[in-house]
Motif scaffolding. Structure first.
Motif, PDB file in Angstrom:
ATOM      1  N   ALA A  39       0.870  -1.179   0.000  1.00 37.31           N
ATOM      2  CA  ALA A  39       0.000   0.000   0.000  1.00 37.31           C
ATOM      3  C   ALA A  39       0.905   1.227   0.000  1.00 37.31           C
ATOM      4  CB  ALA A  39      -0.901   0.005   1.222  1.00 37.31           C
ATOM      5  N   PHE A  40       0.789   2.007  -1.083  1.00 41.47           N
ATOM      6  CA  PHE A  40       1.637   3.189  -1.274  1.00 41.47           C
ATOM      7  C   PHE A  40       0.887   4.462  -0.881  1.00 41.47           C
ATOM      8  CE2 PHE A  40       3.334   0.052  -4.165  1.00 41.47           C
ATOM      9  CZ  PHE A  40       4.694   0.307  -4.235  1.00 41.47           C
ATOM     10  N   GLY A  41       1.643   5.474  -0.531  1.00 40.51           N
ATOM     11  CA  GLY A  41       1.052   6.788  -0.286  1.00 40.51           C
ATOM     12  C   GLY A  41       1.798   7.529   0.805  1.00 40.51           C
ATOM     13  N   PRO A  42       1.663   8.864   0.824  1.00 42.94           N
ATOM     14  CA  PRO A  42       2.389   9.683   1.809  1.00 42.94           C
ATOM     15  C   PRO A  42       1.951   9.390   3.246  1.00 42.94           C
ATOM     16  CG  PRO A  42       0.883  11.034   0.496  1.00 42.94           C
ATOM     17  CD  PRO A  42       0.883   9.678  -0.123  1.00 42.94           C
ATOM     18  N   GLY A  43       2.880   8.905   4.048  1.00 47.20           N
ATOM     19  CA  GLY A  43       2.563   8.640   5.447  1.00 47.20           C
ATOM     20  C   GLY A  43       2.096   7.218   5.723  1.00 47.20           C
ATOM     21  N   THR A  44       2.036   6.366   4.691  1.00 48.82           N
ATOM     22  CA  THR A  44       1.600   4.978   4.922  1.00 48.82           C
ATOM     23  C   THR A  44       2.506   4.318   5.958  1.00 48.82           C
ATOM     24  OG1 THR A  44       2.873   4.468   2.928  1.00 48.82           O
ATOM     25  CG2 THR A  44       0.477   4.424   2.728  1.00 48.82           C
TER      26      THR A  44
ATOM     27  N   SER B 217       9.323  -0.056  11.220  1.00 49.25           N
ATOM     28  CA  SER B 217      10.336  -1.037  11.588  1.00 49.25           C
ATOM     29  C   SER B 217      11.539  -0.867  10.672  1.00 49.25           C
ATOM     30  CB  SER B 217       9.758  -2.440  11.455  1.00 49.25           C
ATOM     31  OG  SER B 217       9.451  -2.697  10.107  1.00 49.25           O
ATOM     32  N   PHE B 218      12.574  -1.666  10.922  1.00 48.16           N
ATOM     33  CA  PHE B 218      13.848  -1.522  10.206  1.00 48.16           C
ATOM     34  C   PHE B 218      14.007  -2.624   9.164  1.00 48.16           C
ATOM     35  CE2 PHE B 218      18.353  -2.135   9.554  1.00 48.16           C
ATOM     36  CZ  PHE B 218      18.891  -0.851   9.577  1.00 48.16           C
ATOM     37  N   GLY B 219      14.214  -2.222   7.920  1.00 48.22           N
ATOM     38  CA  GLY B 219      14.555  -3.180   6.864  1.00 48.22           C
ATOM     39  C   GLY B 219      13.406  -4.070   6.427  1.00 48.22           C
TER      40      GLY B 219
ATOM     41  N   ASP C 194       8.900   0.466   3.318  1.00 47.25           N
ATOM     42  CA  ASP C 194      10.108   1.142   2.853  1.00 47.25           C
ATOM     43  C   ASP C 194       9.734   2.520   2.301  1.00 47.25           C
ATOM     44  OD1 ASP C 194      12.775   1.519   2.320  1.00 47.25           O
ATOM     45  OD2 ASP C 194      12.873   0.142   0.625  1.00 47.25           O
ATOM     46  N   GLY C 195      10.764   3.338   2.066  1.00 47.61           N
ATOM     47  CA  GLY C 195      10.576   4.607   1.359  1.00 47.61           C
ATOM     48  C   GLY C 195       9.998   5.732   2.202  1.00 47.61           C
ATOM     49  N   ALA C 196      10.214   5.662   3.540  1.00 44.15           N
ATOM     50  CA  ALA C 196       9.715   6.765   4.375  1.00 44.15           C
ATOM     51  C   ALA C 196      10.226   8.096   3.841  1.00 44.15           C
ATOM     52  CB  ALA C 196      10.181   6.565   5.824  1.00 44.15           C
ATOM     53  N   HIS C 197       9.387   9.108   3.888  1.00 40.17           N
ATOM     54  CA  HIS C 197       9.734  10.472   3.447  1.00 40.17           C
ATOM     55  C   HIS C 197      10.090  10.520   1.956  1.00 40.17           C
ATOM     56  CE1 HIS C 197      11.024  11.697   7.839  1.00 40.17           C
ATOM     57  NE2 HIS C 197       9.975  10.905   7.806  1.00 40.17           N
ATOM     58  N   SER C 198       9.528   9.652   1.146  1.00 44.73           N
ATOM     59  CA  SER C 198       9.832   9.686  -0.293  1.00 44.73           C
ATOM     60  C   SER C 198       8.584   9.323  -1.104  1.00 44.73           C
ATOM     61  CB  SER C 198      10.954   8.691  -0.610  1.00 44.73           C
ATOM     62  OG  SER C 198      10.412   7.403  -0.865  1.00 44.73           O
ATOM     63  N   PRO C 199       8.627   9.564  -2.416  1.00 41.69           N
ATOM     64  CA  PRO C 199       7.431   9.293  -3.241  1.00 41.69           C
ATOM     65  C   PRO C 199       7.062   7.817  -3.322  1.00 41.69           C
ATOM     66  CG  PRO C 199       8.961  10.748  -4.393  1.00 41.69           C
ATOM     67  CD  PRO C 199       9.678  10.248  -3.181  1.00 41.69           C
ATOM     68  N   HIS C 200       7.994   6.906  -2.994  1.00 37.56           N
ATOM     69  CA  HIS C 200       7.619   5.483  -3.069  1.00 37.56           C
ATOM     70  C   HIS C 200       7.365   4.864  -1.686  1.00 37.56           C
ATOM     71  CE1 HIS C 200      12.020   5.398  -2.723  1.00 37.56           C
ATOM     72  NE2 HIS C 200      11.869   4.232  -2.130  1.00 37.56           N
ATOM     73  N   GLU C 201       7.023   5.727  -0.718  1.00 39.87           N
ATOM     74  CA  GLU C 201       6.711   5.223   0.629  1.00 39.87           C
ATOM     75  C   GLU C 201       5.577   4.194   0.573  1.00 39.87           C
ATOM     76  OE1 GLU C 201       6.434   8.219   3.680  1.00 39.87           O
ATOM     77  OE2 GLU C 201       5.258   6.924   4.990  1.00 39.87           O
ATOM     78  N   HIS C 202       5.777   3.069   1.252  1.00 39.51           N
ATOM     79  CA  HIS C 202       4.738   2.021   1.249  1.00 39.51           C
ATOM     80  C   HIS C 202       4.874   1.085   2.439  1.00 39.51           C
ATOM     81  CE1 HIS C 202       8.180   0.045  -0.770  1.00 39.51           C
ATOM     82  NE2 HIS C 202       7.749  -1.022  -0.100  1.00 39.51           N
ATOM     83  N   VAL C 203       3.805   0.330   2.690  1.00 42.96           N
ATOM     84  CA  VAL C 203       3.851  -0.746   3.683  1.00 42.96           C
ATOM     85  C   VAL C 203       3.559  -2.071   2.988  1.00 42.96           C
ATOM     86  CG1 VAL C 203       3.180   0.715   5.615  1.00 42.96           C
ATOM     87  CG2 VAL C 203       1.404  -0.485   4.328  1.00 42.96           C
ATOM     88  N   ILE C 204       4.090  -3.155   3.571  1.00 41.68           N
ATOM     89  CA  ILE C 204       3.826  -4.511   3.081  1.00 41.68           C
ATOM     90  C   ILE C 204       2.511  -4.986   3.711  1.00 41.68           C
ATOM     91  CG2 ILE C 204       4.709  -6.890   2.972  1.00 41.68           C
ATOM     92  CD1 ILE C 204       6.544  -4.901   1.536  1.00 41.68           C
ATOM     93  N   ILE C 205       1.509  -5.229   2.873  1.00 41.22           N
ATOM     94  CA  ILE C 205       0.175  -5.534   3.390  1.00 41.22           C
ATOM     95  C   ILE C 205       0.144  -6.855   4.176  1.00 41.22           C
ATOM     96  CG2 ILE C 205      -2.191  -6.092   2.668  1.00 41.22           C
ATOM     97  CD1 ILE C 205      -1.726  -4.025   0.357  1.00 41.22           C
ATOM     98  N   ARG C 206       0.847  -7.857   3.665  1.00 37.13           N
ATOM     99  CA  ARG C 206       0.857  -9.174   4.314  1.00 37.13           C
ATOM    100  C   ARG C 206       1.323  -9.106   5.779  1.00 37.13           C
ATOM    101  NH1 ARG C 206       5.124 -11.511   5.064  1.00 37.13           N
ATOM    102  NH2 ARG C 206       6.249 -10.427   3.413  1.00 37.13           N
ATOM    103  N   ALA C 207       2.181  -8.128   6.074  1.00 34.32           N
ATOM    104  CA  ALA C 207       2.746  -8.041   7.430  1.00 34.32           C
ATOM    105  C   ALA C 207       1.848  -7.265   8.405  1.00 34.32           C
ATOM    106  CB  ALA C 207       4.133  -7.398   7.374  1.00 34.32           C
TER     107      ALA C 207
END
Ligand SMILES: [Zn+2]
Length: 365
Positions: A92-97, A160-162, A337-350
């Motif tokens: 899931a992508f978007g600013p602040g995800t 989280s990290f990595g 990954d991608g905090a503070h950038s245009p490709h910021e996203h979270v892994i939905i499965r996690a």
């Protein structure tokens, strides 16, 4: 979880935009109120309001757990139009995800899960969602520290990290300084000797600042923003720089701050003014923090998952609470990954497993 995350991300909440942060805070408050939680809006004049949400212990009470997160993002209003919330390839992508509206979603679902499974909770749970973490937490630091002092442990829903979603058991301390140089302008071609070149002076100061870096001790001093001069044929009478400071040990922060404030002009007749200093103390990995991490690892193991820990150069509000001696576990937010950038996203499965980890900690600490 993704549906709610989308709703949260679509309500933009840039740190400097009080109206935006307050509107987002109201949206989050509604979610908690609808679940019967006690929600208090802690008003701020300049910055957005903070939210203090409490959920009472359901079994014999033995203290309080504080969960901290922030409502604000680094994205000015309008960013969403360029990088809208979208789901693609399991992300899931978007600013602040990732940093960190996803973390706020985890908290709601963790509490839902505890209720649905009728798990007794022995501590009062306080969720403190602040409005200015991304710009140094000046407006909320006192509130965070006061609440932490009343708590047995602090859980931080920062990313989280990595790719493996490691927790953050060590964070560097953070500071920022400003260097303002005043010189004297003159014609750059006709009589440069009558001027004092502020850009030259600043360059020399930057060279001195670079010498403060000490990789072995975990000290970084980086000049990150510079400006100076007016037009190309004038010796500049003004130049300035912003300096980012990181350190692993508390004492090193004070030492670097003193060194920077002791900088004196190198060129004759130049003036140098230093502002700023240490902002966040480091989060040091104490035995109590290692103990919290071991608990988290055990919980993940019990559902067949692994969990690692990492050290990071980035600071968070967990730095404040850890410095008070309150055991603090950070990086409990989403995997992404991608905090503070245009490709910021979270892994939905996690998302479900991270909510489960938080629920487990809330029920067993
Ligand atoms: Zn954050």
């Amino acid at each position: 979880m993704v549906r709610l995350l989308g709703e949260f991300v679509r309500c933009e909440s840039f740190s400097y935009d009080k109206n935006g942060v307050d509107a987002f805070g109201a949206l989050v408050a509604r979610e908690w109120s609808s679940r019967g939680a006690d929600v208090r809006v802690l008003k701020n004049k300049e910055r957005g309001n903070n939210l203090r949400i409490s959920v009472n212990a359901t079994a014999k009470k033995r203290g309080q757990i504080l969960v901290i997160g922030h409502l604000d993002t680094v994205y000015p209003a309008g960013t969403l139009a360029k990088t809208p919330f979208r789901v693609s390839g399991g992300r899931a992508f978007g600013p602040g995800t990732f940093d960190m509206k996803g973390g706020l979603v985890l908290a709601l679902f963790a509490v839902d899960a505890l209720r649905a499974a009728n798990v007794p909770v022995h501590k009062d749970l306080v969720f403190l969602w602040t409005s200015d973490e991304e710009i140094g937490s000046d407006a909320s630091r006192r509130t965070i520290e006061a609440e932490a002092r009343r708590s047995d442990a602090v859980l931080v829903l920062e990313p989280s990290f990595g790719a493996a979603g490691k927790l953050k058991t060590q964070r560097k301390g953070v500071g920022s300084a400003g260097v303002v140089v005043t010189g004297k302008s003159a014609h750059a071609g006709i009589d440069p000797e009558k001027g004092v070149n502020a850009v030259h002076e600043l360059a020399l100061q930057i060279e001195r600042l670079m010498r403060l870096n000490d990789r072995k001790r975990g000290i970084t001093v980086q000049t990150t923003v510079v400006a100076g001069g007016t037009v190309s044929n004038v010796v500049p009478d003004h130049a300035r720089a912003e300096v980012d400071i990181r350190f692993t040990r508390l004492a090193d922060g004070a030492h670097i701050e003193r060194k920077i404030h002791a900088l004196r002009p190198i060129l004759r007749s130049a003036r140098v003014k230093i502002t700023g200093g240490v902002n966040r103390p480091p989060l040091e990995r104490t035995p109590a923090i290692a103990g919290l991490f071991a608990r988290a690892q055990q919980l993940m193991k019990s559902v067949g998952l692994t969990l690692g820990e990492a050290a990071t150069g980035g600071g968070s509000d967990g730095n404040f609470t850890a410095a008070l001696g309150v055991p603090t576990l950070d990086g409990l937010g989403c995997v992404g990954d991608g905090a503070h950038s245009p490709h910021e996203h979270v892994i939905i499965r996690a998302l479900p497993e991270r909510a489960a980890l938080l629920a487990g900690l809330l029920a067993t600490l």
